[in-house]
Design a protein around this motif. Sequence first.
Motif, PDB file in Angstrom:
ATOM      1  N   ASN A  27      -3.181   8.220 -11.825  1.00  0.00           N
ATOM      2  CA  ASN A  27      -4.201   9.393 -11.626  1.00  0.00           C
ATOM      3  C   ASN A  27      -4.817   9.774 -12.678  1.00  0.00           C
ATOM      4  O   ASN A  27      -5.815  10.841 -12.510  1.00  0.00           O
ATOM      5  N   GLN A  28      -5.148   9.259 -13.843  1.00  0.00           N
ATOM      6  CA  GLN A  28      -5.769   8.994 -14.540  1.00  0.00           C
ATOM      7  C   GLN A  28      -7.221   8.630 -14.026  1.00  0.00           C
ATOM      8  O   GLN A  28      -8.201   9.055 -14.719  1.00  0.00           O
ATOM      9  N   VAL A  29      -6.906   7.327 -13.393  1.00  0.00           N
ATOM     10  CA  VAL A  29      -7.921   7.029 -12.843  1.00  0.00           C
ATOM     11  C   VAL A  29      -9.457   7.921 -12.265  1.00  0.00           C
ATOM     12  O   VAL A  29      -9.952   7.895 -12.318  1.00  0.00           O
ATOM     13  N   TYR A  30      -8.700   8.836 -11.716  1.00  0.00           N
ATOM     14  CA  TYR A  30      -9.323   9.658 -10.930  1.00  0.00           C
ATOM     15  C   TYR A  30     -10.079  10.841 -11.533  1.00  0.00           C
ATOM     16  O   TYR A  30     -10.349  11.474 -11.466  1.00  0.00           O
ATOM     17  N   TRP A  31      -9.054  11.016 -12.599  1.00  0.00           N
ATOM     18  CA  TRP A  31      -9.721  12.067 -13.383  1.00  0.00           C
ATOM     19  C   TRP A  31     -10.663  11.642 -14.936  1.00  0.00           C
ATOM     20  O   TRP A  31     -11.141  12.449 -15.135  1.00  0.00           O
ATOM     21  N   ARG A  32     -10.452  10.002 -14.478  1.00  0.00           N
ATOM     22  CA  ARG A  32     -11.579   9.869 -15.589  1.00  0.00           C
ATOM     23  C   ARG A  32     -12.337   9.229 -14.627  1.00  0.00           C
ATOM     24  O   ARG A  32     -13.711   8.236 -15.537  1.00  0.00           O
ATOM     25  N   ALA A  33     -12.358   9.406 -13.045  1.00  0.00           N
ATOM     26  CA  ALA A  33     -13.922   9.298 -12.965  1.00  0.00           C
ATOM     27  C   ALA A  33     -13.683   7.914 -12.654  1.00  0.00           C
ATOM     28  O   ALA A  33     -15.434   7.253 -11.650  1.00  0.00           O
ATOM     29  N   GLU A  34     -12.942   7.103 -12.272  1.00  0.00           N
ATOM     30  CA  GLU A  34     -12.840   5.574 -12.537  1.00  0.00           C
ATOM     31  C   GLU A  34     -12.576   5.253 -10.771  1.00  0.00           C
ATOM     32  O   GLU A  34     -12.703   6.088 -10.174  1.00  0.00           O
ATOM     33  N   GLU A  35     -12.328   4.266 -10.533  1.00  0.00           N
ATOM     34  CA  GLU A  35     -12.609   3.434  -9.036  1.00  0.00           C
ATOM     35  C   GLU A  35     -11.301   2.469  -8.937  1.00  0.00           C
ATOM     36  O   GLU A  35     -10.522   2.573  -9.840  1.00  0.00           O
ATOM     37  N   TYR A  36     -11.280   2.813  -7.106  1.00  0.00           N
ATOM     38  CA  TYR A  36     -10.123   3.200  -6.459  1.00  0.00           C
ATOM     39  C   TYR A  36     -10.002   2.849  -5.228  1.00  0.00           C
ATOM     40  O   TYR A  36     -10.887   3.088  -4.724  1.00  0.00           O
ATOM     41  N   LEU A  37      -9.233   1.498  -5.109  1.00  0.00           N
ATOM     42  CA  LEU A  37      -8.934   0.950  -3.414  1.00  0.00           C
ATOM     43  C   LEU A  37      -8.337   2.514  -2.718  1.00  0.00           C
ATOM     44  O   LEU A  37      -7.274   2.338  -3.133  1.00  0.00           O
ATOM     45  N   ALA A  38      -8.445   2.118  -1.986  1.00  0.00           N
ATOM     46  CA  ALA A  38      -7.544   3.410  -0.446  1.00  0.00           C
ATOM     47  C   ALA A  38      -7.279   2.263   0.135  1.00  0.00           C
ATOM     48  O   ALA A  38      -8.113   1.045   1.498  1.00  0.00           O
ATOM     49  N   PHE A  39      -5.875   2.917   1.070  1.00  0.00           N
ATOM     50  CA  PHE A  39      -5.968   1.978   2.764  1.00  0.00           C
ATOM     51  C   PHE A  39      -4.966   2.374   2.348  1.00  0.00           C
ATOM     52  O   PHE A  39      -4.127   4.107   1.960  1.00  0.00           O
ATOM     53  N   GLY A  40      -4.721   3.069   4.645  1.00  0.00           N
ATOM     54  CA  GLY A  40      -4.117   3.426   5.298  1.00  0.00           C
ATOM     55  C   GLY A  40      -4.599   4.760   5.591  1.00  0.00           C
ATOM     56  O   GLY A  40      -6.203   5.390   5.108  1.00  0.00           O
ATOM     57  N   PRO A  41      -4.594   5.457   6.623  1.00  0.00           N
ATOM     58  CA  PRO A  41      -5.099   6.861   7.478  1.00  0.00           C
ATOM     59  C   PRO A  41      -5.607   7.741   6.611  1.00  0.00           C
ATOM     60  O   PRO A  41      -4.587   8.257   5.694  1.00  0.00           O
ATOM     61  N   GLY A  42      -6.362   7.921   6.361  1.00  0.00           N
ATOM     62  CA  GLY A  42      -7.265   9.366   5.588  1.00  0.00           C
ATOM     63  C   GLY A  42      -6.552   9.593   4.401  1.00  0.00           C
ATOM     64  O   GLY A  42      -7.763  10.210   2.872  1.00  0.00           O
ATOM     65  N   ALA A  43      -6.304   7.568   3.685  1.00  0.00           N
ATOM     66  CA  ALA A  43      -6.574   7.566   2.555  1.00  0.00           C
ATOM     67  C   ALA A  43      -8.464   7.503   2.030  1.00  0.00           C
ATOM     68  O   ALA A  43      -9.074   7.152   2.605  1.00  0.00           O
ATOM     69  N   CYS A  44      -8.879   7.973   0.159  1.00  0.00           N
ATOM     70  CA  CYS A  44      -9.735   8.291   0.223  1.00  0.00           C
ATOM     71  C   CYS A  44     -10.122   7.393  -1.564  1.00  0.00           C
ATOM     72  O   CYS A  44      -9.522   6.688  -2.276  1.00  0.00           O
ATOM     73  N   ASN A  82     -11.035   6.753   4.880  1.00  0.00           N
ATOM     74  CA  ASN A  82     -10.061   6.309   5.825  1.00  0.00           C
ATOM     75  C   ASN A  82     -10.121   7.309   7.036  1.00  0.00           C
ATOM     76  O   ASN A  82      -9.927   8.649   6.868  1.00  0.00           O
ATOM     77  N   VAL A  83     -10.790   6.581   8.072  1.00  0.00           N
ATOM     78  CA  VAL A  83     -10.572   7.786   9.155  1.00  0.00           C
ATOM     79  C   VAL A  83      -8.487   8.250   9.102  1.00  0.00           C
ATOM     80  O   VAL A  83      -7.798   7.179   9.285  1.00  0.00           O
ATOM     81  N   LYS A  84      -8.404   9.095   9.940  1.00  0.00           N
ATOM     82  CA  LYS A  84      -7.255   9.903   9.822  1.00  0.00           C
ATOM     83  C   LYS A  84      -6.233  10.195  10.744  1.00  0.00           C
ATOM     84  O   LYS A  84      -4.874   9.730  10.146  1.00  0.00           O
ATOM     85  N   PRO A  85      -6.357   9.480  12.042  1.00  0.00           N
ATOM     86  CA  PRO A  85      -5.497   9.911  12.896  1.00  0.00           C
ATOM     87  C   PRO A  85      -4.395   8.105  12.710  1.00  0.00           C
ATOM     88  O   PRO A  85      -5.163   7.333  12.701  1.00  0.00           O
ATOM     89  N   VAL A  86      -3.476   7.595  12.602  1.00  0.00           N
ATOM     90  CA  VAL A  86      -2.576   6.689  12.735  1.00  0.00           C
ATOM     91  C   VAL A  86      -2.633   5.522  13.887  1.00  0.00           C
ATOM     92  O   VAL A  86      -3.122   4.684  13.760  1.00  0.00           O
ATOM     93  N   GLU A  87      -2.742   6.839  14.546  1.00  0.00           N
ATOM     94  CA  GLU A  87      -3.551   5.523  16.678  1.00  0.00           C
ATOM     95  C   GLU A  87      -4.385   5.571  16.183  1.00  0.00           C
ATOM     96  O   GLU A  87      -4.524   4.066  16.371  1.00  0.00           O
ATOM     97  N   ARG A  88      -5.802   5.675  15.692  1.00  0.00           N
ATOM     98  CA  ARG A  88      -6.974   5.416  15.222  1.00  0.00           C
ATOM     99  C   ARG A  88      -7.009   3.891  14.145  1.00  0.00           C
ATOM    100  O   ARG A  88      -7.625   3.223  14.831  1.00  0.00           O
TER     101      ARG A  88
END
Lengths: 616, 379
Positions: free
Chosen positions: B262-279, B289-295
């Motif tokens: 979570n400190q990655v977020y608050w230090r404005a560091e970079e992160y990868l996201a996987f999964g529907p709706g993940a940022c 990412n797109v949110k609907p699981v089906e899509r």
Amino acid sequence: MWGLEPSSRKTASSRDILSIVTLSRIRNFSIVAHIDHGKSTLADRLLALTGAMDPKKAVDQVLDSMDLERERGITIKQHTVCLPYRARDGQEYTLNLIDTPGHVDFSYEVSRSLAACEGALLIVDAAQGVEAQTLANFHLALEAHLTIIPIINKIDLPQADPEGTRRQIAEILGLNPDDTIAISAKIGTGVPEVLEAIVHRIPPPPGDPAAPLKALVFDSFYDPYQGVVVYVRIFDGRVRAGMPALLMSNGRVYEVQQVGVFRPEMRIVDELAAGEVGYLTAGIKRVADAKVGETIADANRPAAVPFPGYRDAKPMVFAGLYPVEDTAYQSLRDALEKLRLNDSALTYEPETSLALGVGFRSGFLGLLHMEIVQERLEREFGLTLIITSPSVRYRVVPTAGETVEIDNPSKLPSSGEIDHIEEPYVRASVFAPTEFMNPIYRLAQDKRGTHRSLEYLGKRVHITFDFPLAEIIVDFYDRLKSISKGYASLDYEFLEFRPSDLVKLDILLNGDPVDALSVILHRDKAYEKGKTLAEKLRAVIPRQLFEVAIQAAIGSRVIARETVKAIRKNVTAKCYGGDITRKRKLLEKQKEGKKRMKQLGKVEVPQEAFLSVLRS
Amino acid sequence: MTPGAPDLKPSQTGPLGVYLHIPFCRQRCHYCSFNTGPYRPAAMERFLSALLSEIDLVGEARWAGGVSIGTVFFGGGTPSLLEGDEMEAVLNRLRKRFTLAPAAEVTVECNPESLTRDKAEGCRLAGVNRLSLGVQSLDDDLLARLGRLHSPVEARRAFNEARAAGFDNLSVDLMYGLPGLDLARWESAVGEILAWRPEHLSAYALTLDEGSRWASEGVAGLPDEDTVTAQYWALARLARQTGYEHYEISNYARDGFRSRHNQVYWRAEEYLAFGPGACGFLGDVRYGNVKPVERYCAMLEAGSLPLGTHEVLTPGQREAERRILGLRLTDGVPLPWLKDRRPLIDTWHSLGLLEIAGGRCRLTEAGFLLSDSLFVHLL
């Protein structure tokens, strides 16, 4: 001039004879009416019928050309148009229609137009009957010695009562009922008769084309390319390009660059002669340099006596205009200067407020004028403004020294130095159906009105009151409309200054007076107003990091107090990967909202706070 | 969000965070606004396969091989619905495509009812070294009202079993400002949780976020602002007394156990996201990412990245984010970052909402509570 080529005017003598012929074929007239009685519709109909305009384009009322005018359905700035008309007698006439504004704030502008005419069409709505501004305009026309043609409009409406209206015209205005013309400007019924009446009843203009030039300025507007376009009525002589024009009030001389008429677009002509109405340009930079009422003469042959000055446009209502962002001061000044080019009734001078920084004290004809100026500043110039509570001009008679006039409550000397204060009074004329008399009297009492006269006119009454102007500039008209279901009408004119028991009510935020929120008002109303103001401010001032105490005080005596509690928490509990963008956008939106906040000391006050004072 | 595909590429040289979104729950909680749907084994299976494809697809980027991953967070949804071998498969795929740092922090969010001793051990064997337990409340009625499926007894059991399975880094999630929660019950719940000695504690005041059942239907009995504020302060006091650091607005940790992810977020560091709706956040692009699981699944099955939205930050927006995220942490931000906000900082300082020390500016616990009033001026 219509039907005569300028080239046919070869010699001085033949020109003069032709001009005399021309004079008899000119009619200069205005249309006056209570608001919404159909003035602009009739004007458009006349334009279409005379071929001055394509009837297909007459759908919109072309004479009301400013956006604001169209939105509000009223005419603010007047327009003039020259209508060529072949009458039933087979002769060609030139009908100069001088349009007039239709709101109580602008009665001064109406008077300017009327002075350039010989006749007026007085329109009365067949469903509404004679209203307050019908009467006011009727008196203005009488004062200008105009021939009045009473016209009953909207006879196509199901609820129209042409006979009753005819009776009112006879009883209230004392006009011959046989002289009325019943029309529907909307569908065109009776409009040809109006044109014939203009030709046959309104006298042609007097004047001597051979005499030295004497022309009257009755309006003007600023054009960025040509400078001020001056609307003139020529009473004697003639004017053409190249002539040195002398403005008699200030002795300045300008070379006339162009003369023309409105058809309705501007069309250049060789010259304008006695009796004619048109425009001229002469490289004049500001509207204020060629004031309405100005007499224009030939600098080489000056007319002996200028016209008696028109009433100068006198601001009645004053308010501070402040940019929400301090950096916009210069932009506000430029914008006001631009508006002033075209609006000689608008006045402004720099003013400093402890609360609001630097801005302008501005004078307006009335509240509508103020709102129009504010809207134009915000809409056309992209400014965000705070307007302080509107005030009238008070006369302060001190215990020692000379009487001073103040238009800003914060300039009021301390009570110890004041012998008494005088405030402007108006005589107001109200027309309404009899059933609304009681609420109207109650409203009048609430507004410190003094009853003057009551006249029964069938099912309607005409009541006159004396009011302090300050009482009717804010919400009087709206309340009058609301208690009478829209049926009551109002007109008023300045009467005199009268001594009153007035006090200054101050608003303090956390102990610091906010000069921009001070108001002068009658002592009897101070307690109630103080309470209302404090409550309203509590409702609009958002909670801050600390408690905000709102006090209303007269001198050192606090008469009302409200508290805006400190904010306890304002926090986003969760802010992880997916929340960051959303959060930032939310804050960005809030920041936009903050732009309308003014920092007063440490207290953030929204623009609405100032509006709430204005509206309470 | 701007249309067109963004240029996704990390700009930082240090390790990245990885967020994995598991979009299923057995039952949706009434306050929840997250991207999650009902759990079905078949849907989970299809999703997992899509998730692995997504890792592969991103992993094909030229820069991927050089990327080191410092933290992994399985969030949801209910990630504890995954079996240990499924978590392992995901982690292995990350290892295959990127470099997973040997000391990487790997967290899984768990609901107490789905965390058994076996599950916990499976997690540990898969390479998970931190569990975050969604306890939320220790009150039967409240848990039922929240729509949670566990009881306080189950919460205690799950915590103990996680410990017994060998986890030495456990976090507990709690909520306050709940309908019907008074100060006394809150203090008692906080007291008990702290006595468990979790390494980390997150406590959130309830917010009615759009998309939640309570936001749309309304909820009765919400405590007033004074009560919620009192609950915040009670927690802060009890945590301090028992040796926890209040290191972020809603987060507390024992020495050395801050959430690295979570400190990655608050230090404005970079992160990868996987999964529907993940940022995710790479370079100067925030994307989702797109949110609907089906899509999401369908896009990956068709071989394309499931990118839904993205925004390229201006340098000004990046700076603003650094300031407002950084001030969420008790570490605060370097004073020069706020040098053009002097009068504001002075006001906040004079009100005791902000401290200046060691060339840094940080919010006090009182300042945390009002932080949005400051952040709006720091954009």
